[in-house]
Write a protein that holds these residues in place. Structure first.
Motif, PDB file in Angstrom:
ATOM      1  N   GLY A 183       0.780  -1.242   0.000  1.00 12.72           N
ATOM      2  CA  GLY A 183       0.000   0.000   0.000  1.00 12.72           C
ATOM      3  C   GLY A 183       0.803   1.278   0.000  1.00 12.72           C
ATOM      4  N   GLY A 184       0.061   2.362  -0.035  1.00 13.06           N
ATOM      5  CA  GLY A 184       0.618   3.704  -0.008  1.00 13.06           C
ATOM      6  C   GLY A 184      -0.496   4.714  -0.142  1.00 13.06           C
ATOM      7  N   GLY A 185      -0.265   5.923   0.383  1.00 10.38           N
ATOM      8  CA  GLY A 185      -1.249   6.993   0.246  1.00 10.38           C
ATOM      9  C   GLY A 185      -2.547   6.747   0.982  1.00 10.38           C
ATOM     10  N   GLY A 186      -2.508   5.868   1.979  1.00 11.57           N
ATOM     11  CA  GLY A 186      -3.716   5.592   2.751  1.00 11.57           C
ATOM     12  C   GLY A 186      -4.605   4.516   2.155  1.00 11.57           C
ATOM     13  N   ARG A 187      -4.261   4.012   0.972  1.00 11.87           N
ATOM     14  CA  ARG A 187      -5.054   2.953   0.354  1.00 11.87           C
ATOM     15  C   ARG A 187      -4.812   1.632   1.080  1.00 11.87           C
ATOM     16  NH1 ARG A 187      -8.816   5.612  -2.639  1.00 11.87           N
ATOM     17  NH2 ARG A 187      -7.847   7.096  -4.073  1.00 11.87           N
ATOM     18  N   GLY A 188      -5.883   0.866   1.255  1.00 11.34           N
ATOM     19  CA  GLY A 188      -5.759  -0.424   1.916  1.00 11.34           C
ATOM     20  C   GLY A 188      -5.489  -0.310   3.399  1.00 11.34           C
ATOM     21  N   MET A 189      -5.913   0.801   4.024  1.00  9.94           N
ATOM     22  CA  MET A 189      -5.713   1.006   5.461  1.00  9.94           C
ATOM     23  C   MET A 189      -7.068   1.199   6.141  1.00  9.94           C
ATOM     24  SD  MET A 189      -2.350   3.487   5.424  1.00  9.94           S
ATOM     25  CE  MET A 189      -2.419   3.787   7.178  1.00  9.94           C
ATOM     26  N   GLU A 236      -9.606  -3.326  -1.288  1.00 12.84           N
ATOM     27  CA  GLU A 236      -9.079  -2.050  -1.794  1.00 12.84           C
ATOM     28  C   GLU A 236      -7.627  -2.210  -2.247  1.00 12.84           C
ATOM     29  OE1 GLU A 236      -9.715   2.461  -0.431  1.00 12.84           O
ATOM     30  OE2 GLU A 236      -8.512   1.314   0.993  1.00 12.84           O
ATOM     31  N   ALA A 237      -6.845  -2.953  -1.461  1.00  9.35           N
ATOM     32  CA  ALA A 237      -5.444  -3.192  -1.836  1.00  9.35           C
ATOM     33  C   ALA A 237      -5.353  -3.969  -3.144  1.00  9.35           C
ATOM     34  CB  ALA A 237      -4.733  -3.948  -0.721  1.00  9.35           C
ATOM     35  N   LEU A 238      -6.223  -4.960  -3.303  1.00 10.20           N
ATOM     36  CA  LEU A 238      -6.229  -5.749  -4.538  1.00 10.20           C
ATOM     37  C   LEU A 238      -6.582  -4.878  -5.729  1.00 10.20           C
ATOM     38  CD1 LEU A 238      -5.931  -8.621  -5.705  1.00 10.20           C
ATOM     39  CD2 LEU A 238      -8.392  -8.908  -5.348  1.00 10.20           C
ATOM     40  N   SER A 239      -7.521  -3.962  -5.529  1.00 13.86           N
ATOM     41  CA  SER A 239      -7.969  -3.082  -6.614  1.00 13.86           C
ATOM     42  C   SER A 239      -6.879  -2.098  -7.027  1.00 13.86           C
ATOM     43  CB  SER A 239      -9.226  -2.329  -6.177  1.00 13.86           C
ATOM     44  OG  SER A 239      -9.597  -1.365  -7.137  1.00 13.86           O
ATOM     45  N   PHE A 240      -6.193  -1.512  -6.059  1.00 19.62           N
ATOM     46  CA  PHE A 240      -5.223  -0.453  -6.360  1.00 19.62           C
ATOM     47  C   PHE A 240      -3.816  -0.981  -6.641  1.00 19.62           C
ATOM     48  CE2 PHE A 240      -8.492   2.265  -4.628  1.00 19.62           C
ATOM     49  CZ  PHE A 240      -8.332   3.450  -5.336  1.00 19.62           C
ATOM     50  N   PHE A 241      -3.439  -2.086  -5.976  1.00 22.37           N
ATOM     51  CA  PHE A 241      -2.054  -2.550  -6.074  1.00 22.37           C
ATOM     52  C   PHE A 241      -1.932  -3.961  -6.632  1.00 22.37           C
ATOM     53  CE2 PHE A 241      -2.553   0.059  -2.138  1.00 22.37           C
ATOM     54  CZ  PHE A 241      -2.025   1.237  -2.657  1.00 22.37           C
ATOM     55  N   SER A 242      -3.056  -4.553  -7.028  1.00 22.97           N
ATOM     56  CA  SER A 242      -3.076  -5.932  -7.542  1.00 22.97           C
ATOM     57  C   SER A 242      -2.499  -6.911  -6.536  1.00 22.97           C
ATOM     58  CB  SER A 242      -2.301  -6.020  -8.875  1.00 22.97           C
ATOM     59  OG  SER A 242      -2.876  -5.170  -9.833  1.00 22.97           O
ATOM     60  N   ASP A 243      -2.622  -6.585  -5.269  1.00 21.22           N
ATOM     61  CA  ASP A 243      -2.124  -7.435  -4.195  1.00 21.22           C
ATOM     62  C   ASP A 243      -2.983  -7.198  -2.963  1.00 21.22           C
ATOM     63  OD1 ASP A 243      -0.791  -8.821  -2.222  1.00 21.22           O
ATOM     64  OD2 ASP A 243       1.174  -7.958  -2.644  1.00 21.22           O
ATOM     65  N   GLY A 244      -3.763  -8.196  -2.582  1.00 23.76           N
ATOM     66  CA  GLY A 244      -4.673  -8.038  -1.454  1.00 23.76           C
ATOM     67  C   GLY A 244      -4.076  -8.417  -0.112  1.00 23.76           C
ATOM     68  N   THR A 245      -2.766  -8.646  -0.042  1.00 22.95           N
ATOM     69  CA  THR A 245      -2.119  -9.043   1.207  1.00 22.95           C
ATOM     70  C   THR A 245      -2.202  -7.916   2.235  1.00 22.95           C
ATOM     71  OG1 THR A 245      -0.554 -10.386  -0.045  1.00 22.95           O
ATOM     72  CG2 THR A 245       0.001  -9.921   2.253  1.00 22.95           C
ATOM     73  N   ILE A 246      -2.623  -8.269   3.455  1.00 20.13           N
ATOM     74  CA  ILE A 246      -2.717  -7.269   4.521  1.00 20.13           C
ATOM     75  C   ILE A 246      -2.031  -7.789   5.786  1.00 20.13           C
ATOM     76  CG2 ILE A 246      -4.788  -6.126   3.655  1.00 20.13           C
ATOM     77  CD1 ILE A 246      -5.203  -8.415   6.575  1.00 20.13           C
ATOM     78  N   PHE A 247      -1.729  -6.856   6.707  1.00 18.17           N
ATOM     79  CA  PHE A 247      -1.187  -7.232   8.009  1.00 18.17           C
ATOM     80  C   PHE A 247      -1.747  -6.283   9.059  1.00 18.17           C
ATOM     81  CE2 PHE A 247       1.613  -4.070   6.283  1.00 18.17           C
ATOM     82  CZ  PHE A 247       2.180  -3.380   7.348  1.00 18.17           C
ATOM     83  N   LEU A 248      -1.518  -6.591  10.322  1.00 22.23           N
ATOM     84  CA  LEU A 248      -2.069  -5.807  11.436  1.00 22.23           C
ATOM     85  C   LEU A 248      -0.960  -5.198  12.275  1.00 22.23           C
ATOM     86  CD1 LEU A 248      -4.890  -8.174  12.747  1.00 22.23           C
ATOM     87  CD2 LEU A 248      -5.247  -5.934  11.711  1.00 22.23           C
ATOM     88  N   GLU A 249      -1.205  -3.971  12.754  1.00 24.35           N
ATOM     89  CA  GLU A 249      -0.301  -3.309  13.684  1.00 24.35           C
ATOM     90  C   GLU A 249      -1.123  -2.613  14.761  1.00 24.35           C
ATOM     91  OE1 GLU A 249       3.650  -1.887  11.178  1.00 24.35           O
ATOM     92  OE2 GLU A 249       2.027  -0.469  11.516  1.00 24.35           O
TER      93      GLU A 249
END
Length: 439
Positions: A162-168, A187-200
């Motif tokens: 991600g970047g720019g707040g997308r996928g957050m 959203e990550a899949l749509s913008f970056f073609s990668d739906g991988t997420i993590f938690l913090e």
């Protein structure tokens, strides 16, 4: 030494790079979409090539068009600027495969650090502090619930690419967990073609502090101080300053050592920025940007270093004209980003002047601001011996600035700049929402 450089970008960053090319004696080649035919960077460059229609996907993101433009104009190198393809590993690799020099990091490094999970792991292995969170990608809701139970809410879901707040997404209780993970991944899949997420763990009102470095890809990693980029609107930076009022000398030295230790592991060439979140005098690694930053002039004002020049030298010759011993960080610098709130024709543009004021822009009377691209139209910067005089100088500079024919965010910048919170130096990432969105 390279002789001809193509700038694969537009706007103020293209103008900025062309200026350094002129000082270095390099031939500059601009590219432009049909919407930018009358742009300032086109007028300033030694040669300009049209690369397609207005939409970015068909012009500034069209890798084949960019490479064809560079080779047909006998360029030796390509500078990607900021945004667009500046952190695209595939483009960096294609540039090198074409026999050209890419003014940026190695493709493998861009890919590695562009993945926030991998960057987090590298930082952790180098001994940098990270916020509590998942050890890797979150694969399913059961794993997310386990992590949420261990580190408690609030949490933030982030896209690995991600970047720019997308996928957050911010999660304040476990009831919101499943839905927000699903939305962030989609959203990550749509913008970056990668739906991988993590938690913090989510920090409620931290400071956003970044460290600027330059490296020759061999032994030299140069620290050039920090920038505070806390004041943001929906993850888009508005005011940037150096030094940060949230960083004391002890923390500054710890952060400096952390960053240098990290880059010693990377064998990195060029300009880069390491971003941290700072809360209660503790810092937490966030990410590495493998490119020049929009706010790089803040560092130039307090160091006297032309970062674009040194970036070009590091990536093309494997050496720089500066050393750590030659760097002296002096005074205070502040940048205000001026954004267009509406497209249209600029009927008048009068930038501010006077002692220690700098304006980076591509505007001129009669220029048509396009709806197709980023809304930033100018950066106004000031230098002063200290923060108090720097804030007074910026207030004066903003009052002098005249941009007519379109609406801008100058009024909002005044509200932020003149607020007691910003003036005191005691504020967090929620300043814009508190001052502007609650009006």
């Amino acid at each position: 030494m390279i002789r001809s450089l193509m700038i694969a970008n537009r706007g103020e960053i293209a103008v900025r790079i062309i200026r350094t090319c002129q000082e270095m004696g390099l031939r500059s080649v601009a590219v432009f979409s049909q919407a930018d035919a009358d742009a300032l960077h086109v007028k300033m460059a030694d040669q300009a090539v049209c690369i397609g229609p207005p939409p970015s996907a068909q012009s500034y993101l069209n890798q084949n068009a960019l490479l064809t433009a560079a080779m047909s104009t006998n360029c030796d190198a390509i500078h990607p600027g900021v945004g667009f393809l500046s952190e695209n590993a595939e483009f960096a690799a294609a540039v090198r495969k074409s026999g050209l020099i890419f003014i940026g990091a190695e493709p493998g490094t861009i890919k590695l650090l562009g993945n926030k999970i991998q960057a987090r792991e590298i930082a952790c292995s180098a001994g940098l502090p990270i916020t509590p969170g998942s050890d890797g990608p979150v694969e399913n809701i059961d794993e997310a619930i386990r992590i949420a139970t261990e580190i408690d809410t609030p949490l933030i879901v982030k896209a690995a690419a991600g970047g720019g707040g997308r996928g957050m997404r911010i999660i304040r209780n476990q009831v919101e967990l499943e839905e927000n993970i699903r939305i962030a991944s989609a959203e990550a899949l749509s913008f970056f073609s990668d739906g991988t997420i993590f938690l913090e763990r989510y920090l409620e009102n931290p400071r956003h502090v970044e460290i600027q470095v330059l490296s020759d890809g061999r032994n030299e990693v140069i620290y050039l101080g920090e920038r505070d980029c806390t004041v943001q609107k929906k993850y888009q930076k508005l005011l940037e300053e150096s030094p940060s009022s949230a960083v004391n000398d002890e923390l500054r030295e710890i952060m400096r050592k952390d960053v240098l230790r990290l880059f010693k592991k990377l064998n990195y060439a060029g300009a880069a920025t390491v971003e941290f979140l700072v809360e209660d005098n503790k810092h937490y690694f966030m990410e590495v940007n493998t490119r020049i930053q929009v706010e790089h002039p803040v560092t130039e004002l307090i160091t006297g270093v032309d970062l674009i020049r040194e970036q070009i030298l590091a990536c093309s010759e494997g050496k720089m004209d500066i050393s750590q011993e030659s760097i002296a960080i002096n005074g205070y610098a502040l940048e205000a980003r001026i954004n267009a709130l509406t497209p249209g024709t600029v009927s008048d543009f009068v930038p501010p002047g006077g002692p220690f004021v700098r304006t980076d822009s591509f505007l001129y009377p009669g220029y048509k601001v396009s709806p197709h691209y980023d809304s930033m139209i100018a950066k106004i910067l000031v230098w002063a011996p200290d923060r108090k005089r720097g804030l007074a100088r910026m207030s004066r500079a903003l009052r002098e600035t005249r941009i007519e024919g379109i609406r801008t965010n100058i009024a909002e910048q005044f509200i932020l700049l003149e607020s007691p919170q910003f003036r005191s130096g005691h504020f967090g990432s929620g300043l814009y929402e508190k001052l502007i969105e609650t009006e």
